[in-house]
Write an enzyme that holds these catalytic residues in place. Structure first.
Site, PDB file in Angstrom:
ATOM      1  N   LYS A   1     -83.234 -20.601  88.931  1.00  8.98           N
ATOM      2  CA  LYS A   1     -84.090 -21.196  87.893  1.00  8.98           C
ATOM      3  C   LYS A   1     -84.079 -20.320  86.636  1.00  8.98           C
ATOM      4  CE  LYS A   1     -89.020 -22.190  86.884  1.00  8.98           C
ATOM      5  NZ  LYS A   1     -90.385 -22.276  87.425  1.00  8.98           N
TER       6      LYS A   1
ATOM      7  N   ASP B   1     -92.208 -20.812  80.056  1.00 15.05           N
ATOM      8  CA  ASP B   1     -92.872 -21.951  80.691  1.00 15.05           C
ATOM      9  C   ASP B   1     -94.300 -22.095  80.155  1.00 15.05           C
ATOM     10  OD1 ASP B   1     -93.768 -23.949  82.331  1.00 15.05           O
ATOM     11  OD2 ASP B   1     -93.738 -22.764  84.186  1.00 15.05           O
TER      12      ASP B   1
ATOM     13  N   LYS C   1    -100.462 -24.901  80.495  1.00 19.09           N
ATOM     14  CA  LYS C   1    -101.125 -23.828  81.234  1.00 19.09           C
ATOM     15  C   LYS C   1    -102.303 -23.297  80.426  1.00 19.09           C
ATOM     16  CE  LYS C   1     -96.987 -22.007  83.558  1.00 19.09           C
ATOM     17  NZ  LYS C   1     -97.416 -22.248  84.945  1.00 19.09           N
TER      18      LYS C   1
ATOM     19  N   ASP D   1     -89.969 -16.442  83.660  1.00 18.85           N
ATOM     20  CA  ASP D   1     -89.751 -17.561  84.575  1.00 18.85           C
ATOM     21  C   ASP D   1     -88.257 -17.832  84.803  1.00 18.85           C
ATOM     22  OD1 ASP D   1     -90.805 -19.407  86.295  1.00 18.85           O
ATOM     23  OD2 ASP D   1     -91.244 -20.927  84.772  1.00 18.85           O
TER      24      ASP D   1
ATOM     25  N   ASP E   1     -95.768 -29.168  84.463  1.00 10.48           N
ATOM     26  CA  ASP E   1     -95.698 -27.732  84.776  1.00 10.48           C
ATOM     27  C   ASP E   1     -94.905 -27.476  86.068  1.00 10.48           C
ATOM     28  OD1 ASP E   1     -96.102 -25.065  84.413  1.00 10.48           O
ATOM     29  OD2 ASP E   1     -98.193 -25.056  85.111  1.00 10.48           O
TER      30      ASP E   1
ATOM     31  N   GLU F   1     -91.872 -27.813  86.530  1.00  2.87           N
ATOM     32  CA  GLU F   1     -90.584 -28.057  85.864  1.00  2.87           C
ATOM     33  C   GLU F   1     -89.417 -27.384  86.576  1.00  2.87           C
ATOM     34  OE1 GLU F   1     -92.456 -25.599  85.179  1.00  2.87           O
ATOM     35  OE2 GLU F   1     -91.038 -23.951  84.971  1.00  2.87           O
TER      36      GLU F   1
ATOM     37  N   ARG G   1     -88.572 -27.118  89.775  1.00  2.00           N
ATOM     38  CA  ARG G   1     -87.914 -27.962  90.774  1.00  2.00           C
ATOM     39  C   ARG G   1     -87.100 -29.068  90.101  1.00  2.00           C
ATOM     40  NH1 ARG G   1     -93.697 -29.381  93.230  1.00  2.00           N
ATOM     41  NH2 ARG G   1     -94.010 -27.307  92.347  1.00  2.00           N
TER      42      ARG G   1
HETATM   43  N1  BES Z   1     -93.293 -20.854  86.800  1.00  2.00           N
HETATM   44  C1  BES Z   1     -94.379 -21.423  87.510  1.00  2.00           C
HETATM   45  C2  BES Z   1     -94.679 -20.703  88.816  1.00  2.00           C
HETATM   46  C3  BES Z   1     -95.151 -19.281  88.700  1.00  2.00           C
HETATM   47  C4  BES Z   1     -96.496 -19.000  88.731  1.00  2.00           C
HETATM   48  C5  BES Z   1     -94.264 -18.242  88.618  1.00  2.00           C
HETATM   49  C6  BES Z   1     -96.937 -17.700  88.646  1.00  2.00           C
HETATM   50  C7  BES Z   1     -94.693 -16.927  88.540  1.00  2.00           C
HETATM   51  C8  BES Z   1     -96.044 -16.667  88.561  1.00  2.00           C
HETATM   52  C9  BES Z   1     -94.074 -22.884  87.831  1.00  2.00           C
HETATM   53  O1  BES Z   1     -93.262 -23.551  86.935  1.00  2.00           O
HETATM   54  C10 BES Z   1     -95.376 -23.604  87.866  1.00  2.00           C
HETATM   55  O2  BES Z   1     -95.962 -23.720  86.838  1.00  2.00           O
HETATM   56  N2  BES Z   1     -95.789 -24.057  89.038  1.00  2.00           N
HETATM   57  C11 BES Z   1     -96.991 -24.780  89.196  1.00  2.00           C
HETATM   58  C12 BES Z   1     -96.673 -26.045  89.936  1.00  2.00           C
HETATM   59  C13 BES Z   1     -97.813 -27.001  90.026  1.00  2.00           C
HETATM   60  C14 BES Z   1     -98.143 -27.571  88.662  1.00  2.00           C
HETATM   61  C15 BES Z   1     -97.420 -28.111  90.967  1.00  2.00           C
HETATM   62  C16 BES Z   1     -97.936 -23.909  90.005  1.00  2.00           C
HETATM   63  O3  BES Z   1     -97.480 -23.270  90.949  1.00  2.00           O
HETATM   64  O4  BES Z   1     -99.100 -23.839  89.650  1.00  2.00           O
HETATM   65 ZN    ZN Z   2     -92.011 -22.410  85.798  1.00  2.00          ZN
HETATM   66 MN    MN Z   3     -94.374 -24.473  85.365  1.00  2.00          MN
END
Ligand code: BES
Ligand code: ZN
Ligand code: MN
Length: 490
Positions: free
Chosen positions: A253, A258, A265, A276, A335, A337, A339
């Site tokens: 990834k 992000d 966020k 990210d 968010d 994104e 996947r």
């Molecule tokens: N990049 C984030 C995940 C992340 C969180 C990485 C904290 C490093 C530290 C990812 O893109 C994300 O935002 N995931 C969300 C998914 C949710 C909206 C289904 C999450 O985990 O909150």
């Molecule tokens: Zn992310």
């Molecule tokens: Mn995200």
């Protein structure tokens, strides 16, 4: 600073003697004689705890350091101990330093070299009034690793590997620590192009026009809200003799920032989302190291790289998009994104390279951090043999993996009413698992696929900065996995 292996102590310079906590009395007895220090004082002052340091000043102006490594140190303990020592002491060392490893059991050269190199790493990438490089870490610096003649050949090999890894990993730390105004998808592509040229592997970059032509709709949809164009980076290392070698496909990834997109966020800690792209760093780094070490294995690394930004053109929650494989995705949360872009990264990999083994790495979910904290990455695979091999490699390098289930019961979470699949369950449970189930859809039932959710491991609190910073997680793990795979297939 230059490092060489020696079998005899150089006449001058500072000397570092690592001391393992086991069998301490006999070691300290030897040391008290060697250094002419009273044993009771030494015993009182030095317990050989990990990272404990005793400095002995000598009449010739140089110093001898006793450096504790703790009980039963593993690779990661050696690495951390030396990183901390050199980080703390770098300004106080003479140009010539020797580390006495001649009494150490086992092969620790790789960990020690990595530790020393990392100790010289600092986060002050953009500071304008940086202090001068300490003499030891300057061109004038010289480190001698004292090894016993018995182990010299093994040590030499480990040393070459360590220097290759350290140099690559350092560049990945810089990329990870770089903020989004210094790092765009094209920056990762440029890095890969240069690396490929330098180390003799092929790199292809699909730009936005090409992504549109080839219909990588998932990657394009995430990038829609950003002014900087997305890329798909394809790195392909083939050994000179590529007959009968396995092909390993790595997908990482590469979100250079992000924001969350329209599902934006909260602002606290959003700045950390410059990191990210930890999966991309692991993949790009591993391919470079495979090429440097000329490993007899075919490694393809694919990185979908984009920003996830917010704008009038951004993808909106509820939008339905079409991925490279033709499967449709309902975007519930913009968010989620990672996947989505991996859907195209994985799809492109299986369609074009049919790898024997397929591994993706991603800073994918906060959920994996809730489950495992900052001590292990989540490992998802239905393949027990692959799980075991990856876990073994992880235990060796100290980059721990912990397996979580991907049973079909979780498929419910990603069923969409309107599209083939949706990108978020909408429920605050099992987020890391449903993300893995989503990715699985785009592997075309690959029998040897593993997903590593490294969200908690790629960018963490360390003793080397006041804020979270890059760890380089995954590079040593994957390198060691590749080497185990090669050893096994011989
Ligand atoms: N990049 C984030 C995940 C992340 C969180 C990485 C904290 C490093 C530290 C990812 O893109 C994300 O935002 N995931 C969300 C998914 C949710 C909206 C289904 C999450 O985990 O909150
Ligand atoms: Zn992310
Ligand atoms: Mn995200």
């Amino acid at each position: 600073m230059n490092i060489t292996l020696q079998t005899q102590t150089p006449p001058t310079g500072d000397l570092i003697i690592p001391v393992v906590q086991t069998d301490l009395t006999s070691q300290l007895t030897d040391l008290s004689q060697k250094l002419t220090l009273p044993l009771p004082t030494l015993q009182r002052d030095f317990k050989a705890d990990a990272k404990e340091v005793v400095t002995v000043y000598k009449a010739d102006g140089f110093k001898t350091y006793l450096l504790g490594v703790g009980p039963n140190p593993k690779a990661m303990d050696w690495l951390r101990t030396f990183r901390k020592f050199f980080f703390d002491q770098k300004g106080k060392l003479s140009a010539q330093v020797t580390i006495d490893l001649s009494q150490v059991e086992g092969d620790v050269v790789e960990s020690v070299v990595l530790g020393v190199r990392w100790g010289g790493y600092d986060l002050k990438l953009y500071q304008t009034d940086k202090p001068d490089t300490p003499v030891f870490f300057s061109d004038a610096g010289q480190l001698s690793l004292l090894v016993s003649p018995r182990t010299e050949a093994v040590a030499q090999e480990a040393f070459i590997r360590a220097e290759a890894i350290a140099q690559t990993q350092r560049q990945m730390l810089d990329l990870m620590n770089a903020p989004a105004n210094y790092k765009q998808p094209q920056t990762l592509a440029d890095w890969a192009m240069n690396s490929g040229k330098q180390h003799g592997y092929s790199v292809t970059v699909l730009d936005k026009t090409e992504l549109e032509r080839q219909k990588l709709g998932a990657l394009l949809s995430v990038s829609q809200g950003s002014d900087v164009p997305p890329v798909l980076i394809i790195t392909d290392y083939k050994p000179a003799d590529a007959t009968n070698v396995l092909t390993v496909g790595l997908v990482g990834k590469g979100v250079t920032f992000d924001t969350g997109g329209v599902s934006i966020k909260t602002s606290s800690n959003m700045h950390l989302m410059k990191s990210d792209m930890g999966g991309a760093a692991a993949v790009l780094g591993t391919v470079e190291i495979a090429a440097k070490l000329k490993l007899p294995i075919h490694v393809v690394g694919i990185v979908p790289a984009t920003e996830n930004a917010i704008d009038g053109r951004s993808t909106k929650p509820g939008d339905v998009i079409t991925s490279y494989l033709g499967k449709t995705i309902e975007i519930i949360d913009t968010d989620a994104e990672g996947r989505v872009i991996l859907a195209d990264g994985l799809g492109y990999m299986v369609r074009h390279y049919s790898p024997d083994i397929l591994i993706d790495l991603a800073t994918l979910t906060g959920s994996v951090i809730a489950a495992l904290g900052y001590h292990a990455a989540g490992l998802f695979t239905a393949n027990d043999a692959l799980a075991n091999k990856l876990t073994e490699a992880a235990n060796q390098t100290g980059e721990h993996l912990w397996r979580l289930p991907i049973w079909d019961a979780y498929t419910e979470d990603i069923k969409s009413d309107v599209a083939d699949v949706k990108n978020f369950s909408g429920k605050p449970v099992a987020g890391a698992i449903s993300a893995a189930k989503f990715l699985e859809v785009f592997t075309e039932n690959h029998p040897a696929w593993a997903h590593l959710d490294i969200a908690g491991m790629a960018f963490t609190d360390t003793e080397f900065g006041s804020q979270k910073n890059a760890t380089g997680f995954g590079i040593r793990l994957l390198t060691s996995y590749l080497q185990a795979l090669i050893a096994e297939s011989r």
